[in-house]
Enzyme design. Structure first.
Site, PDB file in Angstrom:
ATOM      1  CG  ASP A  36     -64.698 -33.050  28.661  1.00  0.00           C
ATOM      2  OD1 ASP A  36     -65.377 -33.762  29.406  1.00  0.00           O
ATOM      3  OD2 ASP A  36     -63.527 -32.707  28.899  1.00  0.00           O
ATOM      4  CE1 TYR A 149     -55.855 -42.456  34.020  1.00  0.00           C
ATOM      5  CE2 TYR A 149     -53.875 -42.809  35.328  1.00  0.00           C
ATOM      6  CZ  TYR A 149     -54.610 -42.023  34.465  1.00  0.00           C
ATOM      7  OH  TYR A 149     -54.121 -40.809  34.061  1.00  0.00           O
ATOM      8  NE  ARG A 190     -54.767 -36.181  40.088  1.00  0.00           N
ATOM      9  CZ  ARG A 190     -55.325 -35.819  38.936  1.00  0.00           C
ATOM     10  NH1 ARG A 190     -56.106 -34.774  38.883  1.00  0.00           N
ATOM     11  NH2 ARG A 190     -55.096 -36.514  37.852  1.00  0.00           N
TER      12      ARG A 190
HETATM   13  N1  UDP Z   1     -52.399 -39.057  49.453  1.00  0.00           N
HETATM   14  C1  UDP Z   1     -52.427 -38.756  50.806  1.00  0.00           C
HETATM   15  N2  UDP Z   1     -53.494 -38.067  51.294  1.00  0.00           N
HETATM   16  C2  UDP Z   1     -54.510 -37.630  50.515  1.00  0.00           C
HETATM   17  C3  UDP Z   1     -54.472 -37.916  49.126  1.00  0.00           C
HETATM   18  C4  UDP Z   1     -53.402 -38.636  48.630  1.00  0.00           C
HETATM   19  O1  UDP Z   1     -51.508 -39.124  51.558  1.00  0.00           O
HETATM   20  O2  UDP Z   1     -55.440 -36.990  51.063  1.00  0.00           O
HETATM   21  C5  UDP Z   1     -51.243 -39.791  48.940  1.00  0.00           C
HETATM   22  C6  UDP Z   1     -51.589 -41.028  48.089  1.00  0.00           C
HETATM   23  O3  UDP Z   1     -51.773 -42.161  48.915  1.00  0.00           O
HETATM   24  C7  UDP Z   1     -50.346 -41.133  47.225  1.00  0.00           C
HETATM   25  C8  UDP Z   1     -49.928 -39.683  47.034  1.00  0.00           C
HETATM   26  O4  UDP Z   1     -50.535 -38.940  48.073  1.00  0.00           O
HETATM   27  O5  UDP Z   1     -49.331 -41.811  47.906  1.00  0.00           O
HETATM   28  C9  UDP Z   1     -50.340 -39.087  45.707  1.00  0.00           C
HETATM   29  O6  UDP Z   1     -51.672 -39.378  45.540  1.00  0.00           O
HETATM   30  P1  UDP Z   1     -52.575 -38.749  44.393  1.00  0.00           P
HETATM   31  O7  UDP Z   1     -53.975 -39.206  44.640  1.00  0.00           O
HETATM   32  O8  UDP Z   1     -52.342 -37.287  44.327  1.00  0.00           O
HETATM   33  O9  UDP Z   1     -52.058 -39.352  43.033  1.00  0.00           O
HETATM   34  P2  UDP Z   1     -51.205 -40.645  42.600  1.00  0.00           P
HETATM   35  O10 UDP Z   1     -49.819 -40.156  42.486  1.00  0.00           O
HETATM   36  O11 UDP Z   1     -51.312 -41.723  43.630  1.00  0.00           O
HETATM   37  O12 UDP Z   1     -51.815 -41.033  41.319  1.00  0.00           O
END
Ligand code: UDP
Length: 320
Positions: A36, A149, A190
């Site tokens: 890593d 990504y 996230r």
């Molecule tokens: N999200 C949200 N508020 C946050 C962080 C994420 O509403 O503070 C939403 C984001 O827009 C997405 C979902 O939660 O629709 C999951 O986002 P995440 O970043 O966990 O991962 P993704 O599934 O998008 O890769």
């Protein structure tokens, strides 16, 4: 444990899923080599392995990989993986998916090791088919912010199949869906870490868009069990590893408020560009191939995750 002791190289082994995988193999009595560069992984995730049959190599896997011992399995899990991280490190994300996968496959080819790539539900992009079976080719914007990504992982899958078909490397492709649990970085951006931090510090939970977009959250122990099941199967085609229980983001915010006992409110902010509207794995292939399905429901998974985030918040307030 499987019959004989094996050595498993995990790139990204200091990360969230990588370190859980490392722990599972160590618990089974195997030797683990973690590689890593700690861009998004953390030393604290691997410090717990100090007295076990384990070696840490601080190395950026986009450069030539040298391991001074035979390895049986190579699990390529190195990559920024949260949207906030890969937007912060777009070029590193592309390099580790492309050059890093090439280097890791090269090592597998040279040593005869079995190889597994950590792919992602993001290969389906903003899917127009729900749930997503492995046969769905996806709907990805290559030049959008998430393209770094999504396309890196799509390239990684293509490269993996090329090494399998051309050189006969014994490969596995895991398409990992949203996973949560202890050892997630509280600042990885996230949904679950953000909501936990906000709920535990009395701040409003920031739901992006109107919160009607969906995800399917899998507890990390289930994910890791699925990954090991795939590794030990003989499936070379991609396999979804995720929980088919699909919920809206507004609902996950509410579930976090419940489990934390917080009186935070929910506020709404702009939806990030190209944020997928739905996401749910079709898990039939995993079920049929290695008899895997997730066992831990969201309420139980959030209960098991809560103490980790409570500790992280306590550590933050001790620093302040
Ligand atoms: N999200 C949200 N508020 C946050 C962080 C994420 O509403 O503070 C939403 C984001 O827009 C997405 C979902 O939660 O629709 C999951 O986002 P995440 O970043 O966990 O991962 P993704 O599934 O998008 O890769």
């Amino acid at each position: 444990m499987s019959d004989s002791k094996q050595t498993i190289l995990i790139t990204g082994g200091a990360g969230f899923i990588g370190s859980h995988l490392a722990e599972l193999f160590l618990d089974e009595g195997h030797r683990v080599v973690v590689m890593d560069n700690l861009l998004t992984g953390s030393r604290s995730n691997i410090a717990r392995f100090a007295n076990r049959d384990y070696l840490f190599i601080d190395h950026d896997v986009t450069n030539y990989i040298v391991v001074d011992e035979p390895v049986d399995h190579i699990l390529h899990f190195a990559s920024p993986a949260s949207p906030v991280d890969y937007l912060k490190y777009p070029i590193q994300t592309m390099k580790v998916g492309a050059m890093g996968t090439h280097k890791a496959l090269g090592l597998a080819h040279a040593t005869g090791a079995r190889f597994m790539i950590a792919s992602t539900s993001e290969v389906y992009g903003d899917p127009q088919v729900n749930p997503q079976p492995e046969t769905y080719w996806g709907h990805v914007n290559p030049i959008g912010p998430r393209g770094v990504y999504d396309e890196a992982k799509r390239f990684a899958e293509a490269m993996t199949m090329a090494y399998h078909r051309t050189h006969g490397v014994d490969t596995r492709i895991a398409r990992i869906f949203n996973t949560y649990g202890p050892r997630m970085r509280i600042d990885d951006g996230r949904a679950v870490p953000n909501f936990m931090l906000q709920a535990l510090t009395g701040k409003p939970l920031t739901v992006y868009g109107d919160g009607s977009q969906t995800r399917s959250f899998c507890y990390v122990d289930d994910t890791v069990r699925g990954l090991v099941g795939l590794l030990r199967s003989d499936e070379h085609e991609p396999v979804n590893v995720g929980n088919p229980n699909e919920i809206t983001i507004k609902e996950i915010a509410e579930r976090v408020i419940e489990v934390t006992g917080s009186d935070s409110e929910v506020i709404y902010e702009d939806l990030p560009v190209d944020d997928p509207k739905v996401r749910r794995p079709d898990t039939e292939r995993a079920q049929a191939t290695f008899d895997w399905s997730p066992q831990i429901d969201l309420a139980e998974g959030l209960r098991r995750t809560l103490p980790w985030f409570q500790q992280q918040v306590a550590a933050l307030s001790a620093e302040a």
